[in-house]
Each structure stands twice: as C-alpha cells, then as structure tokens.
Design a protein around this motif. Structure first.
Motif, PDB file in Angstrom:
ATOM      1  N   LYS A   1      16.237   2.842   2.925  1.00 52.89           N
ATOM      2  CA  LYS A   1      17.266   1.963   3.505  1.00 52.89           C
ATOM      3  C   LYS A   1      16.650   0.706   4.102  1.00 52.89           C
ATOM      4  O   LYS A   1      17.222  -0.379   3.979  1.00 52.89           O
ATOM      5  CB  LYS A   1      18.093   2.730   4.537  1.00 52.89           C
ATOM      6  N   GLU A   2      15.493   0.851   4.733  1.00 48.22           N
ATOM      7  CA  GLU A   2      14.822  -0.325   5.282  1.00 48.22           C
ATOM      8  C   GLU A   2      14.414  -1.282   4.163  1.00 48.22           C
ATOM      9  O   GLU A   2      14.580  -2.493   4.293  1.00 48.22           O
ATOM     10  CB  GLU A   2      13.605   0.085   6.118  1.00 48.22           C
ATOM     11  N   LYS A   3      13.903  -0.757   3.076  1.00 50.85           N
ATOM     12  CA  LYS A   3      13.482  -1.586   1.938  1.00 50.85           C
ATOM     13  C   LYS A   3      14.678  -2.321   1.346  1.00 50.85           C
ATOM     14  O   LYS A   3      14.596  -3.495   0.973  1.00 50.85           O
ATOM     15  CB  LYS A   3      12.791  -0.727   0.880  1.00 50.85           C
ATOM     16  N   LEU A   4      15.802  -1.636   1.253  1.00 49.09           N
ATOM     17  CA  LEU A   4      17.008  -2.220   0.639  1.00 49.09           C
ATOM     18  C   LEU A   4      17.882  -2.950   1.641  1.00 49.09           C
ATOM     19  O   LEU A   4      18.948  -3.449   1.280  1.00 49.09           O
ATOM     20  CB  LEU A   4      17.799  -1.124  -0.074  1.00 49.09           C
ATOM     21  N   HIS A   5      17.460  -2.973   2.902  1.00 49.60           N
ATOM     22  CA  HIS A   5      18.204  -3.630   3.985  1.00 49.60           C
ATOM     23  C   HIS A   5      19.619  -3.059   4.098  1.00 49.60           C
ATOM     24  O   HIS A   5      20.593  -3.791   4.230  1.00 49.60           O
ATOM     25  CB  HIS A   5      18.252  -5.149   3.778  1.00 49.60           C
ATOM     26  N   LEU A   6      19.708  -1.748   4.062  1.00 55.59           N
ATOM     27  CA  LEU A   6      21.034  -1.075   4.183  1.00 55.59           C
ATOM     28  C   LEU A   6      21.260  -0.595   5.606  1.00 55.59           C
ATOM     29  O   LEU A   6      20.379  -0.272   6.321  1.00 55.59           O
ATOM     30  CB  LEU A   6      21.101   0.120   3.223  1.00 55.59           C
TER      31      LEU A   6
ATOM     32  N   GLY B   1       0.787  -1.226   0.000  1.00 59.51           N
ATOM     33  CA  GLY B   1       0.000   0.000   0.000  1.00 59.51           C
ATOM     34  C   GLY B   1       0.821   1.279   0.000  1.00 59.51           C
ATOM     35  O   GLY B   1       0.275   2.373   0.099  1.00 59.51           O
ATOM     36  N   LYS B   2       2.145   1.157  -0.113  1.00 60.56           N
ATOM     37  CA  LYS B   2       3.028   2.331  -0.096  1.00 60.56           C
ATOM     38  C   LYS B   2       3.658   2.531  -1.475  1.00 60.56           C
ATOM     39  O   LYS B   2       3.594   1.671  -2.337  1.00 60.56           O
ATOM     40  CB  LYS B   2       4.153   2.157   0.945  1.00 60.56           C
ATOM     41  N   TRP B   3       4.298   3.674  -1.652  1.00 63.70           N
ATOM     42  CA  TRP B   3       5.009   3.953  -2.888  1.00 63.70           C
ATOM     43  C   TRP B   3       6.215   3.038  -3.026  1.00 63.70           C
ATOM     44  O   TRP B   3       6.723   2.486  -2.051  1.00 63.70           O
ATOM     45  CB  TRP B   3       5.536   5.384  -2.888  1.00 63.70           C
ATOM     46  N   SER B   4       6.719   2.982  -4.264  1.00 64.40           N
ATOM     47  CA  SER B   4       7.997   2.320  -4.525  1.00 64.40           C
ATOM     48  C   SER B   4       9.116   3.324  -4.221  1.00 64.40           C
ATOM     49  O   SER B   4       8.860   4.521  -4.046  1.00 64.40           O
ATOM     50  CB  SER B   4       8.079   1.897  -5.990  1.00 64.40           C
TER      51      SER B   4
END
Length: 149
Positions: free
Chosen positions: A144-149, A33-36
C-alpha cells in the motif's frame, strides 16, 4: 467460516486488486534493495505452498511437525521458483493456494494441538493462520505504501 479464516482469506481480495496495476509498477522494487510487489506476492505464495504441502497433512493431535525452513534460504528459493511465471500467473497462483490453504487449515479440528520442530509451544490450525495474518499485514502495508493507497 470463523473470523480468523475470513481474515486469512481477505488477502486474496487485496492481491486480486493488483491485477488493476501495470506489470511495470508491480515489478519495481518497493524500496531500493527490496523486493518488488510481485516478488512479495510470490514470497507469500511460496510460504503458503510450504505450509499446505509440508505441514497441513501432519496437523493431527500431538504431532510434531517439521521445523519451518531457514527463512532466508526459503525466500531465495521462492524468488528462483517464481521467476519463470508471469505477473498474472503469480497472482493467480497465490489466490488459488491461499483459498486451498485456508480451507485445509479450517478443517483441522478446533481441539487439535501440535508442536513444530520439537518445540514446546502448542499450535492449532487457527493459530497458524493467525501467524500468517500478521505476516500478510506486514507485506500489505509495504504494498500500500508503494502504491500510495
């Protein structure tokens, strides 16, 4: 360049780093439900574009700048605006406009104070940059959370 404007431009490097990530990954929603990620970059671009075109030219002593647009409507416009651009183009557009906006905000005299939308609070070019540094931080954390950085 002072610390605030250096911080404001740091987002350029963070966004340029996204060129190393696959388009597929950048186009996935951050959460359901969020943006990319690329939509977030487009959102940042569209806000920078608004500030540069609609506010910076009027940042003079005692000016009353236009009110910020309705956030939801502005963000919807941003999503419509960016849908015709490639991922790489959105990144490049953000980088270009952020550099230009940082330069223009830094040119506003240090002592110049103005209001926005008839409000009482006084702003400066630097205080506008600080508002958007905080905004950048919110979105950078999501990326960063999405990319696990």
């Amino acid at each position: 360049m002072n610390k605030t404007f250096s911080q404001f431009e740091e987002m350029v490097d963070n966004i340029l780093d996204l060129k190393e990530i696959s388009e597929e990954k950048l186009s996935e929603p951050i959460k359901e439900g969020k943006w990319s990620i690329i939509q977030v970059v487009g959102h940042l671009y569209y806000w920078d574009k608004f500030i540069l075109e609609e506010m910076v030219p009027y940042m003079v002593e005692d000016a009353d700048l236009p009110q910020f647009p309705d956030h939801d409507q502005h963000n919807e416009e941003a999503m419509s605006f960016i849908e015709v651009f490639s991922v790489e183009s959105i990144i490049d557009r953000f980088v270009q406009i952020r550099k230009e906006l940082s330069e223009e905000l830094s040119r506003v005299g240090k002592d110049v104070r103005f209001t926005i939308g008839g409000g009482k609070r006084k702003y400066s070019g630097e205080s506008i940059a600080k508002i958007f540094i905080k905004h950048d931080g919110h979105h950078l954390k999501q990326i960063k959370e999405k990319l696990h950085l």
